[in-house]
Scaffold this active site. Structure first.
Site, PDB file in Angstrom:
ATOM      1  N   LYS A 193     114.173  68.348 144.542  1.00 36.26           N
ATOM      2  CA  LYS A 193     112.932  67.896 143.917  1.00 36.26           C
ATOM      3  C   LYS A 193     113.180  67.634 142.440  1.00 36.26           C
ATOM      4  O   LYS A 193     113.379  68.554 141.651  1.00 36.26           O
ATOM      5  CB  LYS A 193     111.803  68.914 144.054  1.00 36.26           C
ATOM      6  CG  LYS A 193     110.428  68.294 143.702  1.00 36.26           C
ATOM      7  CD  LYS A 193     109.398  69.299 143.256  1.00 36.26           C
ATOM      8  CE  LYS A 193     109.466  69.634 141.794  1.00 36.26           C
ATOM      9  NZ  LYS A 193     109.096  68.508 140.888  1.00 36.26           N
ATOM     10  N   GLY A 246     114.861  75.324 134.725  1.00 40.07           N
ATOM     11  CA  GLY A 246     113.582  75.068 134.081  1.00 40.07           C
ATOM     12  C   GLY A 246     113.159  76.262 133.244  1.00 40.07           C
ATOM     13  O   GLY A 246     113.991  77.068 132.806  1.00 40.07           O
ATOM     14  N   SER A 247     111.873  76.401 133.044  1.00 38.83           N
ATOM     15  CA  SER A 247     111.360  77.454 132.172  1.00 38.83           C
ATOM     16  C   SER A 247     111.441  78.823 132.835  1.00 38.83           C
ATOM     17  O   SER A 247     111.423  78.946 134.060  1.00 38.83           O
ATOM     18  CB  SER A 247     109.909  77.162 131.795  1.00 38.83           C
ATOM     19  OG  SER A 247     109.057  77.333 132.917  1.00 38.83           O
ATOM     20  N   THR A 248     111.483  79.855 132.007  1.00 36.22           N
ATOM     21  CA  THR A 248     111.502  81.227 132.508  1.00 36.22           C
ATOM     22  C   THR A 248     110.201  81.547 133.243  1.00 36.22           C
ATOM     23  O   THR A 248     110.212  82.251 134.264  1.00 36.22           O
ATOM     24  CB  THR A 248     111.712  82.209 131.345  1.00 36.22           C
ATOM     25  OG1 THR A 248     113.005  81.958 130.766  1.00 36.22           O
ATOM     26  CG2 THR A 248     111.658  83.652 131.814  1.00 36.22           C
ATOM     27  N   GLU A 249     109.072  81.004 132.765  1.00 37.12           N
ATOM     28  CA  GLU A 249     107.792  81.267 133.410  1.00 37.12           C
ATOM     29  C   GLU A 249     107.796  80.763 134.855  1.00 37.12           C
ATOM     30  O   GLU A 249     107.382  81.476 135.772  1.00 37.12           O
ATOM     31  CB  GLU A 249     106.656  80.595 132.627  1.00 37.12           C
ATOM     32  CG  GLU A 249     106.400  81.171 131.250  1.00 37.12           C
ATOM     33  CD  GLU A 249     107.420  80.715 130.208  1.00 37.12           C
ATOM     34  OE1 GLU A 249     107.450  81.326 129.119  1.00 37.12           O
ATOM     35  OE2 GLU A 249     108.192  79.769 130.487  1.00 37.12           O
ATOM     36  N   GLY A 251     110.475  80.090 136.615  1.00 42.88           N
ATOM     37  CA  GLY A 251     111.508  80.846 137.320  1.00 42.88           C
ATOM     38  C   GLY A 251     110.962  82.120 137.939  1.00 42.88           C
ATOM     39  O   GLY A 251     111.314  82.484 139.069  1.00 42.88           O
ATOM     40  N   GLU A 269     118.577  78.915 136.199  1.00 48.77           N
ATOM     41  CA  GLU A 269     119.049  78.601 134.839  1.00 48.77           C
ATOM     42  C   GLU A 269     117.805  78.315 134.032  1.00 48.77           C
ATOM     43  O   GLU A 269     117.157  77.285 134.205  1.00 48.77           O
ATOM     44  CB  GLU A 269     120.010  77.398 134.886  1.00 48.77           C
ATOM     45  CG  GLU A 269     120.889  77.304 133.653  1.00 48.77           C
ATOM     46  CD  GLU A 269     120.277  76.435 132.575  1.00 48.77           C
ATOM     47  OE1 GLU A 269     119.667  77.032 131.649  1.00 48.77           O
ATOM     48  OE2 GLU A 269     120.389  75.219 132.656  1.00 48.77           O
ATOM     49  N   CYS A 302     118.048  73.570 126.772  1.00 54.37           N
ATOM     50  CA  CYS A 302     117.819  75.004 126.948  1.00 54.37           C
ATOM     51  C   CYS A 302     118.730  75.846 126.065  1.00 54.37           C
ATOM     52  O   CYS A 302     118.388  76.973 125.722  1.00 54.37           O
ATOM     53  CB  CYS A 302     118.000  75.379 128.417  1.00 54.37           C
ATOM     54  SG  CYS A 302     119.579  74.848 129.109  1.00 54.37           S
ATOM     55  N   GLU A 399     110.621  79.899 122.913  1.00 55.71           N
ATOM     56  CA  GLU A 399     111.347  78.643 123.065  1.00 55.71           C
ATOM     57  C   GLU A 399     110.406  77.472 122.809  1.00 55.71           C
ATOM     58  O   GLU A 399     109.393  77.319 123.478  1.00 55.71           O
ATOM     59  CB  GLU A 399     111.943  78.531 124.473  1.00 55.71           C
ATOM     60  CG  GLU A 399     112.779  77.287 124.661  1.00 55.71           C
ATOM     61  CD  GLU A 399     113.397  77.206 126.051  1.00 55.71           C
ATOM     62  OE1 GLU A 399     114.550  76.768 126.167  1.00 55.71           O
ATOM     63  OE2 GLU A 399     112.721  77.592 127.013  1.00 55.71           O
TER      64      GLU A 399
END
Length: 495
Positions: A193, A246-249, A251, A269, A302, A399
């Site tokens: 995706k 992508g973002s930690t949120e 993830g 990542e 990132c 970030e």
């Protein structure tokens, strides 16, 4: 004057793009489409099929059939030759892919052509060589409770199965290569995706993958939104593993989705807030290096060196130098000759970065360069250097994912090691010094997956890449990534 569009690019963006499932181009089951904008103008660039749960179901079923069928019967040599061919085709269509990347993402065409495209091709070429080198091992076992018994024990390293891969918008083609290369090399099948902001190069890559001879169903590309297609892929019971960048949120949402279904394997990542550390004995090249660390790819990286630390005696010199470089950067549409920095990828990202700049001003930070919007069209933000910051400021802790660096002085190695590690992230770090012993001593102290010494943003297909702490799980690239896509089976026979 802009770069003349390749005819294939004109045709590609001028035709509504379908999704790629089981070797066929198909509309979304719902019939829905969405717009992907040109971030330099805000105008619609192309229309793309909008996938959702039903399309993910179709793609996962196709990937499972392919995994159980023709793909699993290919020899490692045959797989390697096909994967190598993908890399060749990327290079054959380099200008076309670079133009699509520039139009869809906003990055300068020259950067896409000189970095993104060749790095993507190199990843497939590198991974092709590993196809014949994924081996188990024989093990001598003792079994003390069975004296005198003889055994033959060995391990097999087998493909994990059907993999869901969700990639970001900052390096769309390259991130697709990072994900697809190792999955194909190990014998997995994939449902990919792409980010809804930048689906075009992933869809063009699917055409090249089919041309290379990858069997139907091995690679499926389903564009759509994270809340629908992405969530369905992350939680799908038929998916054996998810790889996400992508973002930690987001993830964390994927971790929850995987745990709520079949405990599928995960690699993540995620975000970063990387320290870039300049000692007082650094070469003058550290100034340009610090600017490149944050302004490369518009700061939408990132691993961007977004926290600049400079030893006290050279703080003003280095930071003023970075600010002068920031002021000299030519902003413009990615397809305009001479553009050094394009727009941010979307209106949402523009609003996000603008919000951080306002927060910095409100908290008392000083902008030595930039600090606001550039122009009145598109999603352009000025390259920005902030000083007079404090560790508790939002612009220092979080970030930003834009061309914004915060700069602060430091005194000693031990002080900067502690300050650099004072972050929930641990993706990258930079060190600039003539003293190589000091550099290695600090590198060992830093909690980061990648440390660059007297350089920054150096990537290679053979180097593992990933983060500590909330920057993620697992590694991309290099031999290390193969562990992410394989299971180890121990076999013991009594003789």
């Amino acid at each position: 004057m802009t770069v003349t569009l390749d005819r294939n690019v004109e045709t590609f963006i001028g035709t509504p793009r379908q999704m790629f499932i089981d070797g066929q181009w198909t509309d979304a089951a719902s019939g829905k489409t969405f717009e992907t904008p040109n971030p330099a103008t805000g105008e619609t660039l192309a229309r793309v099929a909008e996938g959702d749960a039903e399309d993910i179901n179709r793609a996962v079923s196709a990937a499972r059939r392919a995994f159980d069928g023709e793909w699993s019967r290919l020899t490692p040599s045959d797989r390697g030759r096909i994967i190598w061919r993908i890399g060749d085709l990327i290079l054959e269509h380099a200008e076309e892919l670079a133009q699509l990347e520039s139009l869809d993402n906003g990055k300068p065409y020259a950067v896409a052509l000189g970095a993104d495209v060749p790095l993507a091709a190199d990843l497939f070429h590198y991974m092709a060589g590993w196809a014949t080198k994924i081996n188990g091992q024989t093990i001598d076992i003792s079994v003390p409770y069975m004296p005198g018994a003889n055994f033959h024990s060995y391990t097999l390293r087998e493909p994990i199965g059907v993999v869901g891969q969700i990639i970001p918008w900052n390096f769309p083609l390259l991130m697709a290569a990072w994900k697809l290369g190792p999955a194909l090399t190990t014998g997995c099948t994939v449902v990919l995706k792409p980010a809804e902001q930048t689906p075009l190069t992933a869809l063009r890559l699917a055409e090249l993958i089919a041309e290379a001879g990858v069997p139907a169903g091995v690679v499926n590309v389903v564009p759509g939104f994270g809340e629908t297609a992405g969530a369905a892929l992350a939680s799908h019971y038929g998916v054996d593993k998810v790889a996400f960048t992508g973002s930690t949120e987001v993830g964390k949402l994927i971790v929850a989705a995987a745990g709520a279904t079949n405990l599928k394997k995960l690699t993540l990542e995620l975000g970063g807030k990387s320290p870039n550390i300049v000692f007082d004995d650094a070469e003058d090249a550290a100034v340009e290096g610090a600017a490149n660390a944050i302004f490369f790819n518009h700061g939408q990286c990132c691993v961007a060196g977004s926290r600049l630390f400079v030893q006290q005696s050279r703080f003003d010199e280095v930071v003023d130098g970075v600010a002068e470089i920031a002021k000299s950067i030519k902003l413009g549409a990615g397809m305009e000759p001479g553009t050094q920095m394009g727009p941010l990828v979307s209106s949402e990202q523009f609003d996000r970065v603008s919000g951080f700049l306002e927060s910095g001003r409100s908290d008392g930070a000083t902008a030595l360069a930039g600090g606001g919007r550039f122009g009145d069209r598109g999603y352009f933000i000025e390259p920005t250097v902030l000083t007079n910051t404090r560790p508790d400021m939002k612009v220092v802790k979080e970030e930003i994912f834009g061309p914004v660096v915060v700069a602060a002085p430091f005194s000693s190695l031990d002080e900067i090691a502690a300050e650099a590690n004072d972050s929930e992230y641990g993706l990258g770090a930079g060190i600039w010094t003539r003293d190589i012993s000091k550099a290695h001593a600090l590198a060992k102290k830093l909690r980061a997956g990648t440390v660059w010494i007297n350089c920054y943003n150096v990537f290679d297909a053979s180097l593992p890449f990933g983060g500590y702490k909330q920057s993620g799980w697992g590694r991309e690239m290099g031999q290390e990534v193969l562990h992410n896509y394989t299971e180890v089976k121990a076999v013991t026979a009594q003789l």
